[in-house]
Write a protein that holds these residues in place. Structure first.
Motif, PDB file in Angstrom:
ATOM      1  N   SER A 229      39.973  21.686 -30.699  1.00  0.00           N
ATOM      2  CA  SER A 229      39.376  20.357 -30.633  1.00  0.00           C
ATOM      3  C   SER A 229      38.208  20.233 -31.613  1.00  0.00           C
ATOM      4  O   SER A 229      38.060  19.214 -32.297  1.00  0.00           O
ATOM      5  N   LEU A 230      37.399  21.279 -31.707  1.00  0.00           N
ATOM      6  CA  LEU A 230      36.262  21.259 -32.630  1.00  0.00           C
ATOM      7  C   LEU A 230      36.728  21.254 -34.084  1.00  0.00           C
ATOM      8  O   LEU A 230      36.126  20.586 -34.938  1.00  0.00           O
ATOM      9  N   LEU A 231      37.797  21.989 -34.386  1.00  0.00           N
ATOM     10  CA  LEU A 231      38.336  21.979 -35.745  1.00  0.00           C
ATOM     11  C   LEU A 231      38.844  20.587 -36.124  1.00  0.00           C
ATOM     12  O   LEU A 231      38.620  20.105 -37.239  1.00  0.00           O
ATOM     13  N   LEU A 232      39.520  19.942 -35.178  1.00  0.00           N
ATOM     14  CA  LEU A 232      39.991  18.578 -35.419  1.00  0.00           C
ATOM     15  C   LEU A 232      38.821  17.615 -35.584  1.00  0.00           C
ATOM     16  O   LEU A 232      38.885  16.670 -36.375  1.00  0.00           O
ATOM     17  N   SER A 233      37.759  17.861 -34.835  1.00  0.00           N
ATOM     18  CA  SER A 233      36.563  17.028 -34.953  1.00  0.00           C
ATOM     19  C   SER A 233      35.968  17.130 -36.359  1.00  0.00           C
ATOM     20  O   SER A 233      35.593  16.119 -36.959  1.00  0.00           O
ATOM     21  N   ILE A 234      35.890  18.353 -36.876  1.00  0.00           N
ATOM     22  CA  ILE A 234      35.364  18.546 -38.232  1.00  0.00           C
ATOM     23  C   ILE A 234      36.244  17.825 -39.250  1.00  0.00           C
ATOM     24  O   ILE A 234      35.742  17.125 -40.146  1.00  0.00           O
ATOM     25  N   ALA A 235      37.556  17.994 -39.111  1.00  0.00           N
ATOM     26  CA  ALA A 235      38.494  17.431 -40.087  1.00  0.00           C
ATOM     27  C   ALA A 235      38.597  15.911 -39.991  1.00  0.00           C
ATOM     28  O   ALA A 235      38.532  15.219 -41.022  1.00  0.00           O
ATOM     29  N   ILE A 236      38.743  15.388 -38.760  1.00  0.00           N
ATOM     30  CA  ILE A 236      39.021  13.954 -38.584  1.00  0.00           C
ATOM     31  C   ILE A 236      37.745  13.129 -38.444  1.00  0.00           C
ATOM     32  O   ILE A 236      37.535  12.159 -39.179  1.00  0.00           O
ATOM     33  N   LEU A 237      36.876  13.523 -37.495  1.00  0.00           N
ATOM     34  CA  LEU A 237      35.636  12.763 -37.310  1.00  0.00           C
ATOM     35  C   LEU A 237      34.663  12.987 -38.458  1.00  0.00           C
ATOM     36  O   LEU A 237      33.880  12.097 -38.788  1.00  0.00           O
ATOM     37  N   GLY A 238      34.711  14.176 -39.047  1.00  0.00           N
ATOM     38  CA  GLY A 238      33.790  14.499 -40.126  1.00  0.00           C
ATOM     39  C   GLY A 238      34.279  14.051 -41.486  1.00  0.00           C
ATOM     40  O   GLY A 238      33.866  13.019 -42.015  1.00  0.00           O
ATOM     41  N   PHE A 239      35.213  14.825 -42.072  1.00  0.00           N
ATOM     42  CA  PHE A 239      35.605  14.594 -43.459  1.00  0.00           C
ATOM     43  C   PHE A 239      36.472  13.354 -43.663  1.00  0.00           C
ATOM     44  O   PHE A 239      36.331  12.671 -44.672  1.00  0.00           O
ATOM     45  N   TRP A 240      37.376  13.055 -42.719  1.00  0.00           N
ATOM     46  CA  TRP A 240      38.345  11.979 -42.961  1.00  0.00           C
ATOM     47  C   TRP A 240      37.786  10.593 -42.662  1.00  0.00           C
ATOM     48  O   TRP A 240      37.930   9.668 -43.465  1.00  0.00           O
TER      49      TRP A 240
END
Length: 413
Positions: A229-240
């Motif tokens: 979930s945290l990895l998805l947060s970095i990728a989607i909520l953060g970079f994307w």
């Protein structure tokens, strides 16, 4: 120290209530006044000559609307999207545009005018060539023209597109719907909501459950639902999508309100981040959704395994040292707990006084907007991530104004 902490916490809440009341009063005043543009198109003949070399005069015909003349003949027009788009907000503020038309009512140029939107997001949109996609279109075509939002600047680019479509629709007096369905924006919002739901599931689980057959995937004991979930947060909520809570975002909402068409998913995150801690006394956003907090946590894993191996070798002696270390860390944390609240209260006071401070640069979150991040913020964020290898989430635990703001609601209970 505990008494001082409580006093600061109440002062923060009082400051927030003051800002809420101030925002309500200002909104009521704006309703009483006639429709006045938030941004005025102050343009000179010299400015116009950049796009109309033969222009010899300009004339103000309507609110933020100029005709351009050559020898008495109209050869173009210049207008601003304000006041017709003053209720369309990007990440921090409205995104006013200057639009240049030729004598055939085709767009010559679209440019950003002076604005209060975060500079990093605006630069990313401009550098991507997003605004150039309307060049050469007629007024009618521009009103219906759809362009995908810019990754990492979703709020800002979507607000610019809607502002331009609104102005062109009014100019052509079309009665069709203003906006074409933005599938790109819709998919991004759905992905943000999926990550939010996954984080909420993790929040209510007593312990993160490991995926079955994780060994077969070669991921071992480190694979947990929460870490994915945290990895998805970095990728989607953060970079994307750059769907992060920040002090800058909260202050913008207090001043201008929320643009539901663009910011509904992040509003849901904000509501959950306030309500869930009030009910459970557990931090939600900082522990389960914040992309920068997640990045610090993963950086800390580099050192944690090495520490656990050394602790096993030292035996009982390591336990005694660990207790002493924990006591020292508790005292340090208490000092920084006060410092965090002082920093937050100071920033809220500065904002309430109307000082022109760009709050987006006081936090390291723009690091996810890597294509247009400022050098100073990049160095600042990098230093914090390096420190995270040796100190557990230093930004979250010792400095973060947004985390302190969310914590202030929880500690009131």
């Amino acid at each position: 120290m505990k008494i001082l902490n409580k006093i600061l916490n109440y002062l923060i809440v009082v400051a927030l209530l003051f800002l809420v009341v101030k925002g309500i009063v200002n909104s009521q005043k704006s309703k009483v006044k006639n429709q006045q543009p938030k941004f005025n198109l102050n343009i000179s003949l010299e400015d116009v000559n950049k796009y109309y070399e033969e222009a010899d005069s300009i004339s103000l015909e309507d609110v933020n609307f100029y005709y351009v003349f050559n020898d008495g003949n109209i050869i173009g027009a210049v207008m601003n999207t304000s006041p017709y788009s003053d209720e369309i907000y990007g990440y921090n503020s409205v995104t006013p545009l200057n639009i240049y038309l030729d004598s055939c009512d085709k767009i010559v140029e679209v440019e950003m005018c002076e604005n209060r939107e975060s500079r990093g997001f605006v630069n990313k949109v401009i550098n991507s060539g997003f605004l150039d996609s309307w060049d050469g279109l007629t007024v009618e075509e521009a009103a219906k023209h759809h362009v995908d939002a810019v990754s990492g600047s979703t709020f800002s680019s979507t607000a610019m597109a809607q502002s331009l479509q609104t102005r062109m629709s009014l100019l052509s007096q079309q009665k069709a719907r203003l906006y074409s369905w933005d599938w790109n924006l819709f998919i991004r919002q759905v992905c943000v909501l999926i990550v939010t739901v996954l984080a909420t599931i993790c929040f209510f689980m007593p312990k993160p459950k490991k995926f079955k057959n994780s060994e077969a995937w070669g991921l071992g004991d480190l694979v947990t639902l929460r870490r994915i979930s945290l990895l998805l947060s970095i990728a989607i909520l953060g970079f994307w999508t750059n769907s992060l809570l920040s002090l800058s975002l909260f202050c913008n909402w207090l001043t201008n309100g929320v643009s539901l068409a663009i910011q509904l998913p992040i509003l849901i995150i904000a509501i959950l981040s306030i309500i869930l801690p009030l009910v459970t006394k557990k931090a939600f956003y900082c522990q389960y959704l914040c992309p920068f907090g997640a990045a610090q946590e993963f950086a800390g894993l580099i050192k944690s395994k090495d520490k656990s191996l050394k602790a096993k070798d030292k035996g009982l002696k390591a336990k005694d040292e660990s207790q002493k270390s924990s006591s020292i860390k508790a005292n340090i944390y208490m000092v920084f707990s006060v410092l965090r609240k002082v920093i937050l209260l100071s920033l809220l006071i500065i904002f309430a006084l109307g000082v022109g401070l760009d709050l987006s640069v006081v936090e390291p979150f723009p690091i996810f907007n890597y294509q247009s991040i400022g050098f100073g913020v990049a160095i600042f964020a990098t230093v914090i991530l390096i420190l995270s290898i040796f100190i557990k989430k230093p930004w979250c635990n010792y400095l973060c104004p947004t985390g302190t703001l969310l914590e202030s609601f929880r500690t009131l209970r």
